[in-house]
Design an enzyme around this catalytic site. Structure first.
Site, PDB file in Angstrom:
ATOM      1  N   ASN A 173      40.264  38.084  41.294  1.00 32.78           N
ATOM      2  CA  ASN A 173      38.961  38.426  41.890  1.00 32.78           C
ATOM      3  C   ASN A 173      38.810  37.570  43.141  1.00 32.78           C
ATOM      4  OD1 ASN A 173      36.456  39.945  41.770  1.00 32.78           O
ATOM      5  ND2 ASN A 173      35.447  38.009  41.358  1.00 32.78           N
ATOM      6  N   ALA A 194      36.875  46.695  44.906  1.00 30.04           N
ATOM      7  CA  ALA A 194      37.988  47.459  44.338  1.00 30.04           C
ATOM      8  C   ALA A 194      37.664  48.924  44.012  1.00 30.04           C
ATOM      9  CB  ALA A 194      38.532  46.723  43.112  1.00 30.04           C
ATOM     10  N   ASP A 242      39.498  42.617  40.796  1.00 28.98           N
ATOM     11  CA  ASP A 242      40.337  43.455  41.659  1.00 28.98           C
ATOM     12  C   ASP A 242      41.588  43.940  40.941  1.00 28.98           C
ATOM     13  OD1 ASP A 242      38.688  41.642  43.610  1.00 28.98           O
ATOM     14  OD2 ASP A 242      39.274  43.474  44.643  1.00 28.98           O
TER      15      ASP A 242
HETATM   16  O1  MRU Z   1      37.447  41.466  49.684  1.00 26.91           O
HETATM   17  P1  MRU Z   1      36.474  42.315  48.910  1.00 26.91           P
HETATM   18  O2  MRU Z   1      35.081  42.257  49.426  1.00 26.91           O
HETATM   19  O3  MRU Z   1      36.991  43.739  48.757  1.00 26.91           O
HETATM   20  O4  MRU Z   1      36.477  41.667  47.467  1.00 26.91           O
HETATM   21  C1  MRU Z   1      35.687  42.219  46.454  1.00 26.91           C
HETATM   22  C2  MRU Z   1      35.755  41.501  45.174  1.00 26.91           C
HETATM   23  O5  MRU Z   1      36.480  40.539  44.997  1.00 26.91           O
HETATM   24  C3  MRU Z   1      34.948  42.083  44.056  1.00 26.91           C
HETATM   25  O6  MRU Z   1      34.481  41.084  43.210  1.00 26.91           O
HETATM   26  C4  MRU Z   1      35.832  43.032  43.250  1.00 26.91           C
HETATM   27  O7  MRU Z   1      36.457  43.957  44.106  1.00 26.91           O
HETATM   28  C5  MRU Z   1      35.075  43.748  42.235  1.00 26.91           C
HETATM   29  S1  MRU Z   1      33.993  44.929  42.959  1.00 26.91           S
HETATM   30  C6  MRU Z   1      33.190  45.812  41.808  1.00 26.91           C
END
Ligand code: MRU
Length: 343
Positions: free
Chosen positions: A239, A51, A229
């Protein structure tokens, strides 16, 4: 401050240089983005992901939108296009809107717009270090912790959120061992979190997602720390898919579950988790996980592939932000903290 051994994002001569996370851990290569279209596809195809990093990347994408557009209408259309790249991570919309407001209030002064994008990138790194210190203070000495997906330097402009807390706690002498869920289907835990843990020399074990419940039941986990997220105003948190299942286990076995995220991930306009849009992704992520044409299931099978799930606030012990630790009751305490952030 400890220097990162890899950089996820930087601007150079008007071009955005992005670490291509699709190639990790095998190859450390960078791609160049210099148009809104390039940025949209880097986010959509997950060359960049996580995110906060999606937010920083989109901030520069908004600068490109201003550079390419011939008027307000075209600019706004390009910004909305950027926002549509991934619907769940609220940092995307947050960053685009923040840069948009500078663009509109400065009559498209490109220098000021680029500065705002750079400010978002720098603030992200600072916020991660601050929240990591708060998070470390919650952990006891010799903790065994579990994390899911990748919420490290690779998911941010630098340092990381949940993995930032773990790295800071390791430096503070509080970590005995880290367990990293491999995180099907895109394997962010196996490919990215393991990569960071090995790089930081933290004692760690990679586990299939389905092994987490056994470790929790057997008392092998003292705390679970994950990123976010989108955090709704009542504390419900979206998340990576699988976080909800972990939260149920955490509650059943009285293991604290901490969410680590900057305040840019808190969305006061979303009242609860049911209102958070959940991205569904291609069936091929599940049946062709290495994207190499070697199918692990028949091509014609129906697949359900939500990228995120919502952990109800009641399963969360505390939310760790750069402005402090938010404890229950979340709705009141989130409102109070965000009131200070926005004033
Ligand atoms: O699909 P992604 O890899 O973008 O998902 C990421 C996550 O779910 C993370 O846990 C979230 O973005 C937090 S990142 C600091």
């Amino acid at each position: 401050m400890i220097k990162e051994s890899f950089e996820t994002i930087r601007m150079e001569d008007g071009k955005l240089i992005l670490l291509d996370q699709r190639k990790l851990p095998g190859e450390v290569t960078y791609i160049t983005a210099e148009t809104v279209e390039d940025v949209y596809f880097a986010i959509k195809d997950m060359a960049v992901r996580g995110a906060p990093l999606i937010g920083s990347t989109a901030a520069y994408g908004t600068y490109f939108a201003a550079r390419e557009s011939h008027g307000k209408e075209e600019f706004e259309a390009k910004c909305n296009y950027l926002i549509s790249a991934r619907p769940t991570a609220v940092n995307l919309e947050w960053a685009v809107k923040r840069v948009m407001s500078i663009a509109l209030s400065s009559s498209f002064n490109l220098e000021r717009i680029a500065e705002e994008a750079e400010r978002i990138r720098k603030e992200d790194i600072e916020a991660n270090h601050m929240l990591s210190h708060y998070g470390s203070s919650l952990l006891k000495k010799d903790s065994n912790v579990l994390t899911h997906c990748n919420a490290g330097a690779l998911a941010t402009s630098g340092w990381g959120t949940a993995l930032g807390v773990i790295k800071q706690a390791f430096l503070d002498g509080k970590i005995r061992h880290v367990y990293a869920d491999e995180t099907r289907p895109r394997l962010q835990g196996a490919r990215l979190t393991s990569f960071e843990l090995v790089d930081f020399r933290i004692p760690a074990t990679l586990i299939p997602d389905s092994a987490a419940a056994t470790l929790i039941r057997d008392g092998k986990i003292d705390a679970i720390i994950v990123g976010a997220d989108r955090i709704a105003s009542n504390g419900d948190t979206a998340n990576k898919i699988g976080t909800f299942a972990l939260s149920v286990m955490a509650k059943a076995y009285s293991v604290p579950l901490y969410i680590a995220a900057p305040t840019s991930t808190i969305d006061l306009s979303t009242p609860n988790g049911a209102e958070i849009p959940i991205e569904e992704r291609s069936k091929y992520e599940v049946i062709d996980p290495l994207d190499c044409g070697m199918l692990i299931a028949p091509k014609d099978i129906e697949v359900y592939n939500p990228s995120f799930d919502v952990t109800p606030a009641e399963n969360i012990t505390a939310i760790i932000t750069e402005k402090g630790i938010i404890s229950k009751p979340f709705r009141d305490n989130i409102e109070e903290l965000m009131g200070k952030v926005n004033s």
